[in-house]
Design a protein around this motif. Structure first.
Motif, mmCIF file in Angstrom:
data_model
loop_
_atom_site.group_PDB
_atom_site.id
_atom_site.type_symbol
_atom_site.label_atom_id
_atom_site.label_comp_id
_atom_site.label_asym_id
_atom_site.label_seq_id
_atom_site.Cartn_x
_atom_site.Cartn_y
_atom_site.Cartn_z
ATOM 1 N N LEU A 100 28.869 -8.528 124.584
ATOM 2 C CA LEU A 100 27.581 -7.968 124.974
ATOM 3 C C LEU A 100 27.647 -7.334 126.358
ATOM 4 O O LEU A 100 27.150 -6.227 126.585
ATOM 5 C CB LEU A 100 26.508 -9.059 124.957
ATOM 6 C CG LEU A 100 26.074 -9.592 123.596
ATOM 7 C CD1 LEU A 100 25.115 -10.752 123.775
ATOM 8 C CD2 LEU A 100 25.425 -8.494 122.777
ATOM 9 N N GLY A 101 28.244 -8.064 127.308
ATOM 10 C CA GLY A 101 28.311 -7.557 128.678
ATOM 11 C C GLY A 101 29.130 -6.298 128.803
ATOM 12 O O GLY A 101 28.777 -5.392 129.576
ATOM 13 N N SER A 102 30.248 -6.201 128.076
ATOM 14 C CA SER A 102 31.092 -4.999 128.146
ATOM 15 C C SER A 102 30.339 -3.772 127.643
ATOM 16 O O SER A 102 30.372 -2.707 128.266
ATOM 17 C CB SER A 102 32.365 -5.214 127.320
ATOM 18 O OG SER A 102 33.101 -6.308 127.791
ATOM 19 N N LEU A 103 29.664 -3.931 126.509
ATOM 20 C CA LEU A 103 28.904 -2.803 125.970
ATOM 21 C C LEU A 103 27.751 -2.422 126.896
ATOM 22 O O LEU A 103 27.482 -1.228 127.104
ATOM 23 C CB LEU A 103 28.366 -3.162 124.582
ATOM 24 C CG LEU A 103 29.411 -3.338 123.472
ATOM 25 C CD1 LEU A 103 28.757 -3.806 122.192
ATOM 26 C CD2 LEU A 103 30.168 -2.031 123.249
ATOM 27 N N ALA A 104 27.066 -3.427 127.462
ATOM 28 C CA ALA A 104 25.953 -3.142 128.368
ATOM 29 C C ALA A 104 26.447 -2.449 129.634
ATOM 30 O O ALA A 104 25.806 -1.509 130.136
ATOM 31 C CB ALA A 104 25.226 -4.439 128.729
ATOM 32 N N LEU A 105 27.590 -2.892 130.173
ATOM 33 C CA LEU A 105 28.127 -2.270 131.385
ATOM 34 C C LEU A 105 28.561 -0.835 131.118
ATOM 35 O O LEU A 105 28.306 0.059 131.935
ATOM 36 C CB LEU A 105 29.306 -3.094 131.898
ATOM 37 C CG LEU A 105 29.898 -2.652 133.230
ATOM 38 C CD1 LEU A 105 28.882 -2.841 134.357
ATOM 39 C CD2 LEU A 105 31.168 -3.433 133.538
ATOM 40 N N SER A 170 27.281 -8.164 114.522
ATOM 41 C CA SER A 170 27.050 -6.845 113.938
ATOM 42 C C SER A 170 26.327 -5.945 114.941
ATOM 43 O O SER A 170 25.637 -6.416 115.837
ATOM 44 C CB SER A 170 26.220 -6.974 112.655
ATOM 45 O OG SER A 170 24.929 -7.475 112.947
ATOM 46 N N LEU A 171 26.474 -4.644 114.740
ATOM 47 C CA LEU A 171 25.883 -3.676 115.669
ATOM 48 C C LEU A 171 24.369 -3.800 115.717
ATOM 49 O O LEU A 171 23.753 -3.680 116.778
ATOM 50 C CB LEU A 171 26.293 -2.260 115.269
ATOM 51 C CG LEU A 171 25.763 -1.125 116.159
ATOM 52 C CD1 LEU A 171 26.263 -1.293 117.590
ATOM 53 C CD2 LEU A 171 26.173 0.236 115.598
ATOM 54 N N GLN A 172 23.748 -4.035 114.582
ATOM 55 C CA GLN A 172 22.294 -4.151 114.541
ATOM 56 C C GLN A 172 21.803 -5.331 115.376
ATOM 57 O O GLN A 172 20.784 -5.234 116.068
ATOM 58 C CB GLN A 172 21.814 -4.305 113.098
ATOM 59 C CG GLN A 172 21.893 -3.027 112.277
ATOM 60 C CD GLN A 172 21.302 -3.216 110.901
ATOM 61 O OE1 GLN A 172 21.279 -4.325 110.362
ATOM 62 N NE2 GLN A 172 20.822 -2.137 110.311
ATOM 63 N N HIS A 173 22.513 -6.436 115.344
ATOM 64 C CA HIS A 173 22.105 -7.611 116.100
ATOM 65 C C HIS A 173 22.413 -7.474 117.587
ATOM 66 O O HIS A 173 21.783 -8.132 118.413
ATOM 67 C CB HIS A 173 22.791 -8.867 115.547
ATOM 68 C CG HIS A 173 22.207 -9.363 114.266
ATOM 69 N ND1 HIS A 173 22.524 -8.815 113.042
ATOM 70 C CD2 HIS A 173 21.302 -10.359 114.009
ATOM 71 C CE1 HIS A 173 21.858 -9.447 112.083
ATOM 72 N NE2 HIS A 173 21.110 -10.378 112.633
ATOM 73 N N MET A 174 23.378 -6.645 117.926
ATOM 74 C CA MET A 174 23.755 -6.485 119.336
ATOM 75 C C MET A 174 22.928 -5.436 120.057
ATOM 76 O O MET A 174 22.855 -5.454 121.291
ATOM 77 C CB MET A 174 25.239 -6.106 119.450
ATOM 78 C CG MET A 174 26.194 -7.240 119.160
ATOM 79 S SD MET A 174 27.876 -6.832 119.690
ATOM 80 C CE MET A 174 28.219 -5.414 118.647
ATOM 81 N N LEU A 175 22.317 -4.520 119.330
ATOM 82 C CA LEU A 175 21.715 -3.348 119.956
ATOM 83 C C LEU A 175 20.602 -3.710 120.940
ATOM 84 O O LEU A 175 20.607 -3.270 122.096
ATOM 85 C CB LEU A 175 21.185 -2.406 118.871
ATOM 86 C CG LEU A 175 20.843 -0.986 119.337
ATOM 87 C CD1 LEU A 175 22.042 -0.337 120.007
ATOM 88 C CD2 LEU A 175 20.391 -0.139 118.149
ATOM 89 N N LEU A 176 19.641 -4.504 120.526
ATOM 90 C CA LEU A 176 18.533 -4.863 121.415
ATOM 91 C C LEU A 176 18.994 -5.680 122.624
ATOM 92 O O LEU A 176 18.568 -5.393 123.752
ATOM 93 C CB LEU A 176 17.454 -5.620 120.630
ATOM 94 C CG LEU A 176 16.625 -4.793 119.640
ATOM 95 C CD1 LEU A 176 15.576 -5.663 118.975
ATOM 96 C CD2 LEU A 176 15.974 -3.610 120.336
ATOM 97 N N PRO A 177 19.847 -6.703 122.459
ATOM 98 C CA PRO A 177 20.330 -7.409 123.644
ATOM 99 C C PRO A 177 21.113 -6.518 124.605
ATOM 100 O O PRO A 177 20.970 -6.649 125.825
ATOM 101 C CB PRO A 177 21.231 -8.513 123.061
ATOM 102 C CG PRO A 177 20.747 -8.701 121.681
ATOM 103 C CD PRO A 177 20.269 -7.377 121.215
ATOM 104 N N VAL A 178 21.930 -5.623 124.080
ATOM 105 C CA VAL A 178 22.701 -4.727 124.951
ATOM 106 C C VAL A 178 21.777 -3.810 125.739
ATOM 107 O O VAL A 178 21.955 -3.603 126.947
ATOM 108 C CB VAL A 178 23.704 -3.908 124.109
ATOM 109 C CG1 VAL A 178 24.276 -2.750 124.927
ATOM 110 C CG2 VAL A 178 24.838 -4.799 123.624
ATOM 111 N N ILE A 179 20.773 -3.254 125.077
ATOM 112 C CA ILE A 179 19.820 -2.380 125.774
ATOM 113 C C ILE A 179 19.070 -3.162 126.843
ATOM 114 O O ILE A 179 18.873 -2.673 127.965
ATOM 115 C CB ILE A 179 18.838 -1.753 124.766
ATOM 116 C CG1 ILE A 179 19.580 -0.774 123.848
ATOM 117 C CG2 ILE A 179 17.698 -1.043 125.488
ATOM 118 C CD1 ILE A 179 18.714 -0.213 122.741
#
Length: 307
Positions: A100-105, A170-179
């Protein structure tokens, strides 16, 4: 460069030792204990638990016992999750937080750089004011407000994305937390990039490039962006450590099995070893990413040399 990195890592050992020491004694000073419950345990049971986990010893003896295990790479057993060690819990949660942190960064750096550069090129225009306004809102509105709103709007009302859960990453579950994780960092990086880009565009070599009639795109990408990125790069060290070790609020709201969730539960339950393990992980990330930032400085700015 390699010698400098080794010296920095060796110099970080006393800092880590100090962090471990302060955190250990602060945990012991805090009221309550790992076996305090609404229903008090029997005296014999409590005595046995304290003996098993060495809590019946003096605090200084517990400290040296913990250090001895730590030097052997053992973070100890969890006081609350009886069937798991701290290594197992953090080993399960850390990949989730790192992902999560890598994608958010990455999202924050790319989007913040683009917005800050556009605002600098349109200084004192409506685009500049819009970016500054959005960045101000992004900095001031905390994650515990953004996360429920995004979950409510996109997960409950619109039904476009899951409102919580992990489901194997999955991408769908990660999208909102990453944003949610990325939005405050986007705001900070955009403001940093705007200020540094304005200064870079006013430098002498950029004025010379403009005088020669070079295209704006080449001036920005080739001559300005590299120097303007230095303040944003310096911010990436602590930001990366905070994001990669997980956000306590975001992981709790979205029900993610990351390090942040274990840190909250460990703190609430006075799980000394679990909290200490989380603190050590965060401290190591801060040291490592600050070193990476310093090395990136040398790569971006040829004037910087580490002997």
């Amino acid at each position: 460069m390699f010698g400098y990195a080794i010296r920095r890592l060796l110099g970080a050992i006393p800092t880590l030792f100090l962090i471990i020491t302060i955190s250990f004694f602060l945990m012991r000073v805090a009221p309550g204990g790992p076996f305090d419950r609404e229903r008090t345990l029997e005296a014999k049971v409590l005595e046995n638990l304290n003996r098993v986990f060495h809590l019946d010893r003096p605090v200084w003896e517990q400290y040296f016992y913990y250090l001895g295990n730590l030097f052997r790479g053992d973070l100890g057993p969890s006081f609350i999750y009886r069937d798991f060690s701290v290594q197992q819990l953090l080993g399960n949660g850390l990949p989730v937080s790192v992902q999560l942190g890598s994608l958010a960064l990455l999202l924050a750096f790319i989007l913040g750089t683009v917005l800050g550069t556009i605002a600098a090129l349109r200084q004192n225009g409506w685009v500049d004011y819009a970016v500054i306004t959005i960045a101000t809102f992004g900095i001031t509105i905390p994650n515990f407000v953004v996360a429920p709103v995004l979950s409510l709007v996109f997960g409950v009302w619109l039904g476009w994305l899951p409102a919580g859960g992990w489901d194997g990453g999955s991408l769908q579950h990660m999208l909102l937390p990453v944003i949610t994780l990325a939005l405050p960092q986007v705001a900070v990086i955009a403001r940093l990039m705007r200020g540094s880009m304005i200064e870079a565009l006013r430098s002498d070599h950029v004025r010379t490039a403009r005088a020669y009639g070079l295209p704006v795109r080449m001036i920005v990408v080739t001559h300005s962006l590299r120097a303007a990125a230095l303040p944003a790069v310096s911010y990436l060290g602590p930001a990366a450590a905070a994001l990669l070790t997980g956000s306590v609020v975001v992981e709790s709201i979205f029900g993610l099995p990351g390090v942040g969730r274990y840190f909250v539960q460990g703190a609430l339950n006075r799980d000394y070893t679990l909290v200490m393990g989380t603190v050590i992980i965060v401290a190591v990330f801060v040291v490592v990413f600050n070193l990476i930032v310093d090395l990136l400085y040398a790569a971006l700015d040829p004037r910087v040399r580490y002997d």
